[in-house]
Design an enzyme around this catalytic site. Sequence first.
Site, short mmCIF file in Angstrom:
data_model
loop_
_atom_site.label_atom_id
_atom_site.label_comp_id
_atom_site.label_asym_id
_atom_site.label_seq_id
_atom_site.Cartn_x
_atom_site.Cartn_y
_atom_site.Cartn_z
CG HIS A 75 -1.94 1.06 1.25
ND1 HIS A 75 -1.72 2.33 1.76
CD2 HIS A 75 -3.23 1.06 0.84
CE1 HIS A 75 -2.83 3.05 1.68
NE2 HIS A 75 -3.75 2.31 1.12
N GLY A 84 -4.81 4.70 6.13
CA GLY A 84 -5.49 5.48 7.15
C GLY A 84 -6.52 4.68 7.92
CB CYS A 85 -8.81 1.91 6.96
SG CYS A 85 -7.70 0.74 6.16
CG ASP A 89 -9.08 -1.89 13.14
OD1 ASP A 89 -10.29 -2.10 12.94
OD2 ASP A 89 -8.33 -2.69 13.72
#
Length: 199
Positions: A75, A84-85, A89
């Site tokens: 990524h 960013g997720c 999380d």
Amino acid sequence: MTHSEFTGKTAFHKEELLAYANGTLLDPGSPEMGRLPSPPLLMFDRIVEIEHDAARGRIVAEQDIALDAWYFWCHFRNDPVQPGCLGVDAIWQLIGFYLMLRGVHGCGRALGCKEVEFAGQIRPHNRLVRYEIAIKRVSHFREAGSAIATGDGAVFVDGEAIYTVRDARVGAFIGIQYPDYPQHSPNSLGGITREALKQ
């Protein structure tokens, strides 16, 4: 570690977090509680601050950035950045862990958030990510056997604020654990978590 020692702690080092994720931190006979994800999805290396103030609180954690972290390899190719997720999380992980520290039983599940803003990024040569979460409330629903915590989170990299998450919610629910994976059993299928709809 006894359950009372666990709920009284104000910090956790990496070995304790890994033991909690593996279900080996607490003494046998301690109440069944939710788990943290295991690496590589565990998004912090230590918890450095825990505060309780009635239904409010605070939890702060740190993550050491590794040059060869798994997400930098995919990524993105030739443009590595931590998704960013994963920062969002991490905030859900910490709110769920905070519920367990308040003595809540059951399995933790992220329930959403109202707002996420990204103003920066995490690159392979950054050094330290800091997650700061202000717990706004913890609500217990005894008849449903569940509890929900709501908090606002901020993510910093090397001292700079880069993400904010507003009204992140995590619930803890009794009776949804699936400990006999990969066997087919009553909890082996997903779908709507009915307990969450009672709130």
